[in-house]
Design an enzyme around this catalytic site. Structure first.
Site, PDB file in Angstrom:
ATOM      1  N   THR B  27       0.864  -1.181   0.000  1.00 21.93           N
ATOM      2  CA  THR B  27       0.000   0.000   0.000  1.00 21.93           C
ATOM      3  C   THR B  27       0.896   1.225   0.000  1.00 21.93           C
ATOM      4  O   THR B  27       1.998   1.194   0.555  1.00 21.93           O
ATOM      5  CB  THR B  27      -0.992  -0.005   1.190  1.00 21.93           C
ATOM      6  OG1 THR B  27      -2.017   0.960   0.948  1.00 21.93           O
ATOM      7  CG2 THR B  27      -0.318   0.325   2.518  1.00 21.93           C
ATOM      8  N   CYS B  33      -3.349   8.043   7.793  1.00 20.82           N
ATOM      9  CA  CYS B  33      -3.957   6.713   7.892  1.00 20.82           C
ATOM     10  C   CYS B  33      -2.988   5.751   8.573  1.00 20.82           C
ATOM     11  O   CYS B  33      -1.798   6.023   8.682  1.00 20.82           O
ATOM     12  CB  CYS B  33      -4.281   6.155   6.510  1.00 20.82           C
ATOM     13  SG  CYS B  33      -5.582   7.047   5.640  1.00 20.82           S
ATOM     14  N   HIS B  49      -5.587  -0.694   5.331  1.00 15.04           N
ATOM     15  CA  HIS B  49      -5.187   0.715   5.211  1.00 15.04           C
ATOM     16  C   HIS B  49      -6.419   1.526   5.632  1.00 15.04           C
ATOM     17  O   HIS B  49      -7.325   1.767   4.834  1.00 15.04           O
ATOM     18  CB  HIS B  49      -4.799   0.995   3.746  1.00 15.04           C
ATOM     19  CG  HIS B  49      -4.311   2.386   3.482  1.00 15.04           C
ATOM     20  ND1 HIS B  49      -3.417   2.676   2.483  1.00 15.04           N
ATOM     21  CD2 HIS B  49      -4.593   3.582   4.045  1.00 15.04           C
ATOM     22  CE1 HIS B  49      -3.172   3.976   2.444  1.00 15.04           C
ATOM     23  NE2 HIS B  49      -3.885   4.556   3.388  1.00 15.04           N
TER      24      HIS B  49
END
Lengths: 389, 159
Positions: B27, B33, B49
């Protein structure tokens, strides 16, 4: 004519599901992995639509009518078109490029299915055809106040290749569809003409900014794209290409609150810093100062325009200098917004000049403030008369 | 989750995936995040995520939030045959890239939520690398449990 911007949330979900089905169809046709990289609904001045579409490349157009009317366009770059053709199941060796029309046909049918279901009607699609390079995607006269809604999806195929899928609904009937599909609960009701006026006001701010950038840097700059994106907050990072960006982020406050980011890609940051600091762009402090100054000017160009059109003041914070992954920066802004709202209304402006100049400006107003601001505008105002700086 | 290049599974924002295969899960663009990697002793693992700490009532996308995202990823792993008792976690992300003057940065809230949710689920947090003011890209090998973290201005590090 009024629309509920919140109903765009429903249509965004239908568009995302349609893009997923179109990607699955492409995967079945090619036996390649496919994935949807980004989907968005744009509200775009008609004369910017073709810039949103990018270079003509390999395009296949399909008209549709019935419960939804308009035109779909599938665009490949040449390498991706070749990749899809080479992997097309059952097409044999050295397949005829006309097979791409069949690919477009199947992908459009897949995309449209969800719409037909939602609108409880049938949607007929035409035989695919090549779009003439001098033909606009939005037929003359088919706009709402000079702007158009545009659904955009980017679909990756086989890792490194991608195609772009656009759907341009016929604006007048689509506005009717939006009105009929109004969400339950709190609405975000705006007049389409006032929304258009706000978009024009922002586009005009972008022009002012590009003139000032040109004056400060001597680099011949112009606004290539200026539109309003409606996206779920989690899709916000996908509006920027991967890579590192330098720039500034501001908070603004007043009748409309939110964030504004002015981001230069790496090569552009080098170009503008060198132009403003001949021979001195290697000094990190001076370089940061130059980028912050450009950010300040850009922020004022947009925010003062909005404030002056409203006859009020919108304050903005001191610039916060950033130098990092563009996607992570936008994600951080989106998470901030996401604490209060599900969708982001993003003014997305791209200022370009001779390669490698690319400056992206993103404004993220809060939804309640955006509605108040749009409703306070005079839909008939002449944006050229709005004072800036 | 979407399949990307061969042997690599891509996880987007507000997204999660699990695998019992030998793919690496990646990711990118982690700002405020958090990335939560879960793996067990049998080679089943997954990556979340998540964008915000807690799902509201009727939150539609479970993977957007730390609490519902971890629950969804655990279910997905268990469906693949994960041994629930041996599942461990690694945590990254939660940076404060912007000085936005808020009371408590959302990155900090995400990290706190991740620790709380993992504790409540009785999952041991083996290692973490969180906070700071820069973005991260992450690559996770569920078989070994190695989480590689790359920042723009630093060498890649593995936890």
């Amino acid at each position: 004519m009024r629309v509920d911007l919140k109903s765009l949330g429903t249509f965004n979900r239908i568009g995302s599901a349609g893009a997923k089905r179109a990607a699955d169809a492409l995967s079945s046709l090619t036996d390649e992995d496919t994935f949807v990289e980004r989907t968005a609904i744009n509200f775009t001045p008609v004369d910017h639509v073709d810039a949103v579409l990018g270079a003509p490349e390999t395009q296949v157009a399909i008209e549709f009518d019935g419960a939804l009317e308009g035109r779909a366009l599938l665009v490949f770059d040449e390498a991706s078109a070749d990749h899809v053709l080479e992997n097309l199941q059952g097409a044999g060796e050295d397949p005829d490029p006309a097979y791409l029309h069949e690919v477009a046909n199947i992908m459009t049918s897949s995309f449209i299915d969800g719409w037909a279901e939602h609108l409880t009607g049938t949607i007929d699609i035409s035989t695919p055809s090549a779009l003439d390079t001098d033909e606009s995607l939005v037929p003359p006269g088919e706009d709402v106040g000079g702007s158009s809604f545009l659904f955009t999806s980017t679909i990756g195929v086989g890792g490194d290749h991608r195609c772009r899928f656009y759907l341009v609904p016929e604006p007048t009937s689509f506005v009717g569809t939006l009105r009929d599909g109004a969400s339950n609960g709190a609405a975000l009701d705006v007049d389409v003409d006032e929304l258009t006026a706000f978009l024009q006001l922002t586009a005009s701010g972008a022009s002012t900014v590009s003139e000032q950038l040109e004056m400060l840097t001597g680099i011949d700059a112009e606004v290539s794209v200026s539109h309003l994106n409606f996206v779920p907050v989690e899709e916000v990072p996908n509006t920027i290409d991967p890579g590192t960006y330098q720039g500034t982020v501001f908070q603004f406050e007043g009748p409309m609150e939110g964030y504004l980011a002015v981001l230069f890609d790496g090569a552009t940051a080098d170009s503008v810093a060198e132009a403003m600091l001949p021979g001195g762009a290697d000094d990190p402090e001076k370089r940061q100062g130059a980028i912050e100054e450009l950010g300040n000017i850009t922020a004022s160009g947009f925010i003062d325009g909005w404030a002056n059109a409203l006859g009020t003041t919108i304050d903005h914070s001191v610039p916060d200098f950033v130098d990092d992954m563009g996607k992570a920066l936008l994600e951080s802004i989106a998470a901030q917004l996401g604490q209060r709202q599900e969708f982001a209304y993003v003014f997305d402006v791209e200022i370009t000049a001779g390669d490698p100049m690319s400056c992206r400006v993103f404004a993220f107003p809060d939804e309640a403030g955006l509605q108040t601001t749009i409703s306070s505008l005079d839909a008939d105002m002449d944006v050229a008369d709005v004072e800036r700086l | 989750m979407t399949p990307g290049a061969e042997d690599r599974l891509r996880v987007g924002v507000a997204d999660a995936t699990a695998t019992d295969g030998d793919e690496t899960i990646v990711t990118s663009g982690l700002g405020s995040c958090v990335g939560i990697a879960l793996y067990d002793d049998t080679g089943v693992g997954g990556l979340l995520h998540a964008m915000l700490p807690e799902a509201p009532e009727n939150g539609e996308n479970a993977a957007k939030y730390v609490d519902t995202g971890v629950a969804e990823l655990l279910s997905e792993m268990e469906a693949l045959g994960a041994d629930r008792r041996s599942i461990k976690a690694k945590l990254t992300g939660g940076s404060s890239m912007l000085d936005l003057g808020e009371d408590k940065p959302v990155g900090d809230k995400n990290v706190e939520a991740a620790r709380r949710v993992l504790t409540d689920a009785d999952i041991e947090l083996i290692a973490d690398e969180t906070g700071g003011d820069s973005g991260r890209s992450v690559s996770f090998d569920p078989e070994t449990g190695e989480l590689r973290i790359k920042r723009v201005d630093a060498e890649a590090q593995a936890i």
